[in-house]
Design an enzyme around this catalytic site. Sequence first.
Site, PDB file in Angstrom:
ATOM      1  N   HIS A 192       0.792  -1.222   0.000  1.00  0.00           N
ATOM      2  CA  HIS A 192       0.000   0.000   0.000  1.00  0.00           C
ATOM      3  C   HIS A 192       0.833   1.285   0.000  1.00  0.00           C
ATOM      4  O   HIS A 192       0.407   2.303  -0.513  1.00  0.00           O
ATOM      5  CB  HIS A 192      -1.062  -0.060   1.084  1.00  0.00           C
ATOM      6  CG  HIS A 192      -2.153  -0.961   0.622  1.00  0.00           C
ATOM      7  ND1 HIS A 192      -2.071  -2.327   0.753  1.00  0.00           N
ATOM      8  CD2 HIS A 192      -3.264  -0.713  -0.101  1.00  0.00           C
ATOM      9  CE1 HIS A 192      -3.126  -2.870   0.166  1.00  0.00           C
ATOM     10  NE2 HIS A 192      -3.867  -1.912  -0.357  1.00  0.00           N
ATOM     11  N   ARG A 293     -10.426   3.992  -3.033  1.00  0.00           N
ATOM     12  CA  ARG A 293     -10.179   3.034  -1.946  1.00  0.00           C
ATOM     13  C   ARG A 293     -10.659   3.667  -0.639  1.00  0.00           C
ATOM     14  O   ARG A 293      -9.897   4.364   0.034  1.00  0.00           O
ATOM     15  CB  ARG A 293      -8.692   2.728  -1.837  1.00  0.00           C
ATOM     16  CG  ARG A 293      -8.123   1.871  -2.947  1.00  0.00           C
ATOM     17  CD  ARG A 293      -6.658   1.555  -2.662  1.00  0.00           C
ATOM     18  NE  ARG A 293      -6.153   0.469  -3.481  1.00  0.00           N
ATOM     19  CZ  ARG A 293      -5.433   0.641  -4.595  1.00  0.00           C
ATOM     20  NH1 ARG A 293      -5.142   1.830  -5.011  1.00  0.00           N
ATOM     21  NH2 ARG A 293      -5.000  -0.415  -5.262  1.00  0.00           N
ATOM     22  N   ARG A 329     -15.260   2.075  -4.063  1.00  0.00           N
ATOM     23  CA  ARG A 329     -15.183   0.702  -3.546  1.00  0.00           C
ATOM     24  C   ARG A 329     -15.526   0.706  -2.071  1.00  0.00           C
ATOM     25  O   ARG A 329     -14.970   1.505  -1.307  1.00  0.00           O
ATOM     26  CB  ARG A 329     -13.778   0.131  -3.743  1.00  0.00           C
ATOM     27  CG  ARG A 329     -13.714  -1.296  -3.229  1.00  0.00           C
ATOM     28  CD  ARG A 329     -12.395  -1.926  -3.503  1.00  0.00           C
ATOM     29  NE  ARG A 329     -11.356  -1.369  -2.658  1.00  0.00           N
ATOM     30  CZ  ARG A 329     -10.069  -1.691  -2.781  1.00  0.00           C
ATOM     31  NH1 ARG A 329      -9.686  -2.509  -3.742  1.00  0.00           N
ATOM     32  NH2 ARG A 329      -9.176  -1.176  -1.975  1.00  0.00           N
ATOM     33  N   GLU A 418     -11.054 -10.212  -8.181  1.00  0.00           N
ATOM     34  CA  GLU A 418      -9.678 -10.296  -7.678  1.00  0.00           C
ATOM     35  C   GLU A 418      -9.421 -11.622  -6.974  1.00  0.00           C
ATOM     36  O   GLU A 418      -8.358 -11.847  -6.420  1.00  0.00           O
ATOM     37  CB  GLU A 418      -9.351  -9.098  -6.788  1.00  0.00           C
ATOM     38  CG  GLU A 418     -10.359  -8.808  -5.694  1.00  0.00           C
ATOM     39  CD  GLU A 418     -10.049  -7.523  -4.929  1.00  0.00           C
ATOM     40  OE1 GLU A 418      -8.964  -6.944  -5.097  1.00  0.00           O
ATOM     41  OE2 GLU A 418     -10.894  -7.118  -4.112  1.00  0.00           O
ATOM     42  N   ASN A 441      -3.749  -6.871  -8.451  1.00  0.00           N
ATOM     43  CA  ASN A 441      -2.840  -7.074  -7.313  1.00  0.00           C
ATOM     44  C   ASN A 441      -3.254  -8.327  -6.550  1.00  0.00           C
ATOM     45  O   ASN A 441      -2.452  -9.221  -6.280  1.00  0.00           O
ATOM     46  CB  ASN A 441      -2.895  -5.887  -6.343  1.00  0.00           C
ATOM     47  CG  ASN A 441      -2.622  -4.563  -7.018  1.00  0.00           C
ATOM     48  OD1 ASN A 441      -1.966  -4.521  -8.043  1.00  0.00           O
ATOM     49  ND2 ASN A 441      -3.132  -3.490  -6.453  1.00  0.00           N
ATOM     50  N   ASP A 442      -4.533  -8.373  -6.193  1.00  0.00           N
ATOM     51  CA  ASP A 442      -4.998  -9.541  -5.451  1.00  0.00           C
ATOM     52  C   ASP A 442      -5.203 -10.747  -6.358  1.00  0.00           C
ATOM     53  O   ASP A 442      -4.985 -11.882  -5.937  1.00  0.00           O
ATOM     54  CB  ASP A 442      -6.297  -9.212  -4.695  1.00  0.00           C
ATOM     55  CG  ASP A 442      -5.998  -8.497  -3.394  1.00  0.00           C
ATOM     56  OD1 ASP A 442      -5.087  -8.955  -2.674  1.00  0.00           O
ATOM     57  OD2 ASP A 442      -6.634  -7.479  -3.106  1.00  0.00           O
ATOM     58  N   ARG A 452       1.090 -10.900  -1.244  1.00  0.00           N
ATOM     59  CA  ARG A 452       1.539  -9.669  -1.897  1.00  0.00           C
ATOM     60  C   ARG A 452       2.471  -8.846  -1.031  1.00  0.00           C
ATOM     61  O   ARG A 452       3.096  -7.896  -1.502  1.00  0.00           O
ATOM     62  CB  ARG A 452       0.346  -8.829  -2.365  1.00  0.00           C
ATOM     63  CG  ARG A 452      -0.501  -8.284  -1.256  1.00  0.00           C
ATOM     64  CD  ARG A 452      -1.816  -7.748  -1.794  1.00  0.00           C
ATOM     65  NE  ARG A 452      -1.763  -6.328  -2.118  1.00  0.00           N
ATOM     66  CZ  ARG A 452      -2.819  -5.633  -2.548  1.00  0.00           C
ATOM     67  NH1 ARG A 452      -3.982  -6.224  -2.728  1.00  0.00           N
ATOM     68  NH2 ARG A 452      -2.713  -4.361  -2.786  1.00  0.00           N
ATOM     69  N   CYS A 489      -8.208  -2.224 -12.427  1.00  0.00           N
ATOM     70  CA  CYS A 489      -7.783  -1.157 -11.513  1.00  0.00           C
ATOM     71  C   CYS A 489      -6.623  -1.585 -10.621  1.00  0.00           C
ATOM     72  O   CYS A 489      -6.269  -0.884  -9.693  1.00  0.00           O
ATOM     73  CB  CYS A 489      -8.960  -0.660 -10.673  1.00  0.00           C
ATOM     74  SG  CYS A 489      -9.657  -1.923  -9.602  1.00  0.00           S
TER      75      CYS A 489
HETATM   76  C1  PEP Z   1      -6.207  -5.066  -6.431  1.00  0.00           C
HETATM   77  O1  PEP Z   1      -6.235  -5.997  -5.627  1.00  0.00           O
HETATM   78  O2  PEP Z   1      -5.671  -5.128  -7.558  1.00  0.00           O
HETATM   79  C2  PEP Z   1      -6.827  -3.777  -6.071  1.00  0.00           C
HETATM   80  C3  PEP Z   1      -6.961  -2.811  -6.965  1.00  0.00           C
HETATM   81  O3  PEP Z   1      -7.219  -3.603  -4.784  1.00  0.00           O
HETATM   82  P1  PEP Z   1      -6.197  -3.312  -3.555  1.00  0.00           P
HETATM   83  O4  PEP Z   1      -4.833  -3.140  -4.138  1.00  0.00           O
HETATM   84  O5  PEP Z   1      -6.698  -2.103  -2.872  1.00  0.00           O
HETATM   85  O6  PEP Z   1      -6.336  -4.554  -2.746  1.00  0.00           O
HETATM   86 MG    MG Z   2      -7.534  -5.874  -3.950  1.00  0.00          MG
END
Ligand code: PEP
Ligand code: MG
Length: 567
Positions: A192, A293, A329, A418, A441-442, A452, A489
Amino acid sequence: MSGRPLALHGQGVGRGAAFGPVVRSHPAPSAPDAATPAASIQDPEKAAESVEAAYAAVAQRLTAQAASAAGTTLGDVLSAAAAMAADPELIADAVARVRQGAHPSIAVDAATQEYVELFSAAGGYLAERVTDLRSVRDRVIAELMGLPEPGVPTFEAPSILIAVDLSPADTATLDMEKVLAIVLEEGGVTGHTAIIAGQLGIPCVVRVDGVSSLQPGDMVAVDAAEGTVVRDPDEATRAEVAARREMLATLAGNVDPGRTADGHRVELLANIGTADDAERLAKREVEGVGLFRTEVLFLGRQTAPDQVEQADVYERVLRARGGQKVVVRTLDAGADKPLAFVRRATEENPALGVRGYRLTRTMPELLAEQLDALADAQSRTGIAVWAMAPMIATAHEAAEFAIHARSRGLERAGVMIEVPAAALRVDEILAAVDFVSIGTNDLAQYTMAADRLVGDLSDLLDAWQPAVLDLVAMVLRAAEAHGKPAGVCGESAADPLMALVLTGLGATSLSMSPAAIPAARFALAAHSRARCQQIAAAALDAATATEARAAAVALCDPEVALALSLG
Ligand code: PEP
Ligand code: MG
């Protein structure tokens, strides 16, 4: 200045570059184990004096820092902390413990803990001050131990911040106007802190070995596109940094909507975390917000913001964008985004536990209140909200969320894809919702079973991995067949080469750190839709992530590849 050139390597976030002096952030010291007897304390009276002196030194420093940041949020935070470090009752409590024979650091820790409990129990404003109490404790213990002041330093001038890692809370307190770049020894590209840096357009390089050799005042060149950090760079490296900054500034001047060379539209949207982000964006040309977010509003608090406070923030975001698409979200807490007020059992694997939409199992009121607040903001502004749920694993969850949203008049209800299970059953999900957005990402984390937060697994946590690309393709193609919008995203959308692949696969929008948008716009405008489809097909055909990227580069316009350092 050390006078010795030194080149360090890590993983870059974004395409920016910077040159400037180093400032360092130091981790909080760990107090000796509470069970350790204060055997080394010969003279409790002298030890008590050292505790008083440590509090006084910390209070004095904080007061000076607060004065130099007067009038800003940071200034307010620092003066509140200064007042705490001078609190006679807190100091008397710690001193009394030392006089009774406790080790000074343990006494400070224990006295603080007592106040933390009192403040937490009081709730409201006092509970919000717990973070300040802990930061004062860390500073006093560091002072007692003769260690550097922990936490993020105040910046005298624009500088490059070097740290082992930064918590999202640390990053949130940074005076970003003065941060030229962030270099972390740990962290990850989808962590993050890297995301927040990317959001603000601050070049960031993570997983850099050897950062401990960089000292305050050293002059360094940071290149996020190359993932390099060079101390005492030569003229040529400095010229490259300057040229990259200039090129990015030129690209940022183009404010056309996102489209391929032959005019196929792809919305270029911004990922944001706060209403300030949305307002700051008003100055830059983006086509809307693809991911707000909202957990940032809940982070670091002892109680959830109430409906009115939330509605005020959502209203600000909607108004700032003036009717553009804004995808909000709902709360994605849990795992690496823990919240103090979210009750949870101890989880062995928090990333696989009660996070995101799953919180409705234990605290359904959080989602209900948030959707009510979104509906309030929608009716106050007359601007339709796109409401999106995180961490959806089943079509049933997606349908349930859509019912909750629509029952409040939120007619655009969508979900994030995700979790691999959601990608595999995306047809049923698309039947239940109005849009989807892929969180790569997830999706990479869960497809590759690679945490991650574990930067050492970054080769697996890569959206170019064939298995991840297959799932992304499956989702985008299904959405096209359903005629429903499907965005991406996750951080991968910020990679201009991946933006071409995603466009080729049928993404209708790409949402990313705002600073990444100009490069994506530039890459898209140089390729036809058919070429993007060829690039996507070549990437999908590849056997490994490295080969997928190389196959895409091979089909990419050579001038774009060179200008954006894609090769
Ligand atoms: C993701 O998981 O790609 C995402 C956009 O959400 P976050 O990174 O906030 O978990
Ligand atoms: Mg995510």
